[in-house]
Design a protein around this motif. Structure first.
Motif, PDB file in Angstrom:
ATOM      1  N   ARG A  32       1.047  -1.193  -0.004  1.00 47.29           N
ATOM      2  CA  ARG A  32      -0.110  -0.125   0.086  1.00 47.29           C
ATOM      3  C   ARG A  32       0.773   1.267  -0.031  1.00 47.29           C
ATOM      4  O   ARG A  32       0.663   2.226  -0.414  1.00 47.29           O
ATOM      5  CB  ARG A  32      -1.033  -0.109   1.217  1.00 47.29           C
ATOM      6  CG  ARG A  32      -2.017  -0.973   1.042  1.00 47.29           C
ATOM      7  CD  ARG A  32      -3.351  -0.781   2.190  1.00 47.29           C
ATOM      8  NE  ARG A  32      -2.742  -0.582   3.453  1.00 47.29           N
ATOM      9  CZ  ARG A  32      -2.574  -1.627   4.486  1.00 47.29           C
ATOM     10  NH1 ARG A  32      -2.991  -2.933   3.917  1.00 47.29           N
ATOM     11  NH2 ARG A  32      -2.455  -1.387   5.521  1.00 47.29           N
ATOM     12  N   ALA A  33       2.108   1.222   0.436  1.00 51.74           N
ATOM     13  CA  ALA A  33       2.672   2.412   0.787  1.00 51.74           C
ATOM     14  C   ALA A  33       3.358   2.802  -0.635  1.00 51.74           C
ATOM     15  O   ALA A  33       3.474   3.646  -1.030  1.00 51.74           O
ATOM     16  CB  ALA A  33       4.018   2.409   1.718  1.00 51.74           C
ATOM     17  N   ARG A  34       3.807   1.560  -1.542  1.00 53.53           N
ATOM     18  CA  ARG A  34       4.369   1.755  -2.607  1.00 53.53           C
ATOM     19  C   ARG A  34       3.569   2.556  -3.664  1.00 53.53           C
ATOM     20  O   ARG A  34       3.578   3.274  -4.236  1.00 53.53           O
ATOM     21  CB  ARG A  34       4.764   0.254  -3.127  1.00 53.53           C
ATOM     22  CG  ARG A  34       6.249  -0.084  -2.629  1.00 53.53           C
ATOM     23  CD  ARG A  34       6.602  -1.422  -3.578  1.00 53.53           C
ATOM     24  NE  ARG A  34       7.883  -2.047  -2.632  1.00 53.53           N
ATOM     25  CZ  ARG A  34       7.406  -3.067  -1.884  1.00 53.53           C
ATOM     26  NH1 ARG A  34       6.441  -3.668  -1.599  1.00 53.53           N
ATOM     27  NH2 ARG A  34       8.502  -3.326  -0.939  1.00 53.53           N
ATOM     28  N   LEU A  35       2.106   1.729  -3.260  1.00 53.79           N
ATOM     29  CA  LEU A  35       1.021   2.182  -4.299  1.00 53.79           C
ATOM     30  C   LEU A  35       0.518   3.765  -4.373  1.00 53.79           C
ATOM     31  O   LEU A  35       0.594   4.625  -5.087  1.00 53.79           O
ATOM     32  CB  LEU A  35      -0.246   1.385  -3.986  1.00 53.79           C
ATOM     33  CG  LEU A  35      -1.390   1.620  -4.948  1.00 53.79           C
ATOM     34  CD1 LEU A  35      -1.147   1.627  -6.300  1.00 53.79           C
ATOM     35  CD2 LEU A  35      -2.675   0.612  -4.553  1.00 53.79           C
ATOM     36  N   ASP A  36       0.754   4.057  -2.777  1.00 55.13           N
ATOM     37  CA  ASP A  36       0.538   5.618  -2.419  1.00 55.13           C
ATOM     38  C   ASP A  36       1.626   6.376  -3.007  1.00 55.13           C
ATOM     39  O   ASP A  36       1.180   7.421  -3.633  1.00 55.13           O
ATOM     40  CB  ASP A  36       0.540   5.636  -0.992  1.00 55.13           C
ATOM     41  CG  ASP A  36      -0.720   5.106  -0.123  1.00 55.13           C
ATOM     42  OD1 ASP A  36      -1.732   4.843  -1.030  1.00 55.13           O
ATOM     43  OD2 ASP A  36      -0.655   4.929   0.823  1.00 55.13           O
TER      44      ASP A  36
END
Length: 156
Positions: A32-36
């Protein structure tokens, strides 16, 4: 560099489709952090952010982002230059082929199951991409084969 990276919107769509297959519910916080970070990047910055691994680093022909799946955290979405050096192609790299369990080890059956699960997810992801018009290596091969048949002497 003659090939063009895909538009940011196409890569984000590919990621969305990947995640819809790879996870039953929400992906882990690291994904999720990479996607954000990817969603927050401007089009100019998108392919330069740390979420992408670039190979080779100086003039990349391959971009990878580790998205994992519900069985294995190391699977990657890959964008690489096509063999004709003109297009960008997407693939789901299971990233498990460099590991081998000893056939007689206690982990052999579990590892074989993991490889089968990863391969099935990769196939499902690439099928979803193909259905959505996202360019894959398999599509490139089919199209190239069709062109060669048409161009062959005596082709109908």
């Amino acid at each position: 560099m003659s090939w063009q990276l895909p538009p940011t919107s196409q890569t984000l769509k590919a990621i969305e489709l990947y995640l819809s297959v790879a996870y039953i519910s929400s992906p882990p916080s690291s994904v999720r952090a990479r996607l954000d970070a990817l969603k927050a990047a401007s089009d100019d910055e998108f392919y330069r952010i740390a979420a992408f691994e670039r190979t080779p680093a100086d003039l990349p022909t391959k971009y990878c982002v580790r998205l994992g799946n519900r069985f294995y955290p190391h699977m990657k979405l890959v964008i690489e230059r096509s063999p004709d050096a003109e297009h960008a192609l997407f693939s789901a790299d299971t990233h498990d082929r460099h590991i081998l369990a000893k056939p007689d080890s206690s982990e052999a059956m579990a590892f074989a199951e993991l490889v089968r699960n990863n391969q099935e997810l990769s196939k499902q992801i690439e099928t979803k991409w193909d259905d959505a018009g996202i360019p894959t290596f398999k599509r490139f091969l089919r199209d190239d084969l069709a062109k060669r048949r048409t161009a062959a002497p005596g082709a109908e």
